[in-house]
Design a protein around this motif. Sequence first.
Motif, short mmCIF file in Angstrom:
data_model
loop_
_atom_site.label_atom_id
_atom_site.label_comp_id
_atom_site.label_asym_id
_atom_site.label_seq_id
_atom_site.Cartn_x
_atom_site.Cartn_y
_atom_site.Cartn_z
N GLU A 1 -4.06 20.15 6.15
CA GLU A 1 -3.33 19.12 5.43
C GLU A 1 -4.24 17.94 5.18
O GLU A 1 -5.11 17.63 6.00
CB GLU A 1 -2.12 18.63 6.21
N ALA A 2 -4.04 17.28 4.08
CA ALA A 2 -4.70 16.01 3.78
C ALA A 2 -3.59 15.01 3.49
O ALA A 2 -2.54 15.38 2.98
CB ALA A 2 -5.62 16.15 2.58
N GLY A 3 -3.84 13.76 3.84
CA GLY A 3 -2.79 12.78 3.60
C GLY A 3 -3.22 11.38 3.94
O GLY A 3 -4.40 11.10 4.17
N SER A 4 -2.24 10.51 3.98
CA SER A 4 -2.50 9.11 4.31
C SER A 4 -1.68 8.72 5.52
O SER A 4 -0.63 9.31 5.79
CB SER A 4 -2.19 8.19 3.13
N VAL A 5 -2.17 7.73 6.24
CA VAL A 5 -1.47 7.19 7.41
C VAL A 5 -1.46 5.68 7.28
O VAL A 5 -2.41 5.09 6.75
CB VAL A 5 -2.15 7.64 8.73
N GLN A 6 -0.38 5.08 7.71
CA GLN A 6 -0.28 3.63 7.68
C GLN A 6 0.33 3.15 8.99
O GLN A 6 1.33 3.69 9.45
CB GLN A 6 0.57 3.17 6.50
N LEU A 7 -0.29 2.15 9.58
CA LEU A 7 0.18 1.53 10.81
C LEU A 7 0.79 0.19 10.44
O LEU A 7 0.14 -0.65 9.83
CB LEU A 7 -0.99 1.33 11.77
N LEU A 8 2.06 0.00 10.78
CA LEU A 8 2.78 -1.20 10.39
C LEU A 8 3.35 -1.92 11.61
O LEU A 8 3.89 -1.27 12.50
CB LEU A 8 3.93 -0.85 9.44
N PRO A 9 3.25 -3.24 11.65
CA PRO A 9 3.87 -3.99 12.74
C PRO A 9 5.38 -4.06 12.53
O PRO A 9 5.85 -4.02 11.39
CB PRO A 9 3.23 -5.36 12.65
N LYS A 10 6.14 -4.17 13.61
CA LYS A 10 7.59 -4.35 13.49
C LYS A 10 7.90 -5.83 13.59
O LYS A 10 7.13 -6.60 14.14
CB LYS A 10 8.30 -3.61 14.61
N GLY A 11 9.03 -6.23 13.08
CA GLY A 11 9.44 -7.63 13.16
C GLY A 11 9.48 -8.24 11.78
O GLY A 11 8.52 -8.16 11.03
N MET A 12 10.57 -8.87 11.46
CA MET A 12 10.75 -9.44 10.13
C MET A 12 9.90 -10.69 9.90
O MET A 12 9.62 -11.05 8.78
CB MET A 12 12.23 -9.78 9.91
N ASN A 13 9.45 -11.37 10.96
CA ASN A 13 8.70 -12.60 10.78
C ASN A 13 7.20 -12.37 10.73
O ASN A 13 6.43 -13.30 10.69
CB ASN A 13 9.03 -13.60 11.90
N SER A 14 6.78 -11.13 10.72
CA SER A 14 5.35 -10.82 10.74
C SER A 14 4.80 -10.73 9.32
O SER A 14 5.43 -10.18 8.43
CB SER A 14 5.12 -9.48 11.45
N ILE A 15 3.61 -11.28 9.11
CA ILE A 15 2.96 -11.15 7.82
C ILE A 15 1.72 -10.27 7.93
O ILE A 15 0.92 -10.19 7.03
CB ILE A 15 2.59 -12.53 7.23
N ASP A 16 1.58 -9.63 9.09
CA ASP A 16 0.46 -8.71 9.28
C ASP A 16 0.62 -7.53 8.34
O ASP A 16 1.73 -7.16 7.97
CB ASP A 16 0.41 -8.21 10.73
N ALA A 17 -0.49 -6.91 7.94
CA ALA A 17 -0.42 -5.81 6.98
C ALA A 17 -1.22 -4.62 7.47
O ALA A 17 -2.32 -4.76 7.96
CB ALA A 17 -0.96 -6.26 5.63
N GLY A 18 -0.62 -3.44 7.33
CA GLY A 18 -1.33 -2.21 7.62
C GLY A 18 -1.90 -1.65 6.33
O GLY A 18 -1.26 -1.70 5.29
N THR A 19 -3.09 -1.12 6.38
CA THR A 19 -3.74 -0.54 5.21
C THR A 19 -3.66 0.98 5.31
O THR A 19 -4.01 1.55 6.33
CB THR A 19 -5.22 -0.97 5.16
#
Length: 152
Positions: A73-91
């Motif tokens: 398989e080939a694909g993409s993965v994204q890591l995202l922070p939880k929490g509505m007040n976060s402005i962090d971004a996963g690429t």
Amino acid sequence: GSASSGSESIKGGTLVGWGVSLTGEYRDETPLRHSLGMQRYESNTKSLEFYTLGLDYVFQWPERPVQFAFGAEAGSVQLLPKGMNSIDAGTAKLGWELHGEAMHYFVVRNQLVHAYVRPAWRVYQPELEAGGTTEKFNAGGLSLTGGIGIQF
């Protein structure tokens, strides 16, 4: 699988999640099948999402309701922070996996279903940008998936 970055890890060495996939097999006796999948793993502070496209070579056990498959398989993965007040971004980052699969077919209320187990070796490294710094995570390694499917 596992996901860790130097001093931080989503969870010790293992991570539990859920997923869905759509698998297409060819009716002309071709021993190939293709799949489209999504998997999600979560911790208290982060979530990890995989979106994949795969191709397998299928071996049918003669006159038995058992199949074995090997593929990639080939694909993409994204890591995202939880929490509505976060402005962090996963690429989103590209990655791949090699896997095997064993399936057993059976009939329940006139519906063909199957149970499967699927060990895989994954190579994915998502990034998370937090507070102006970028962290690279190792979201690969050995993965073991099991489940039940319905044949239409």
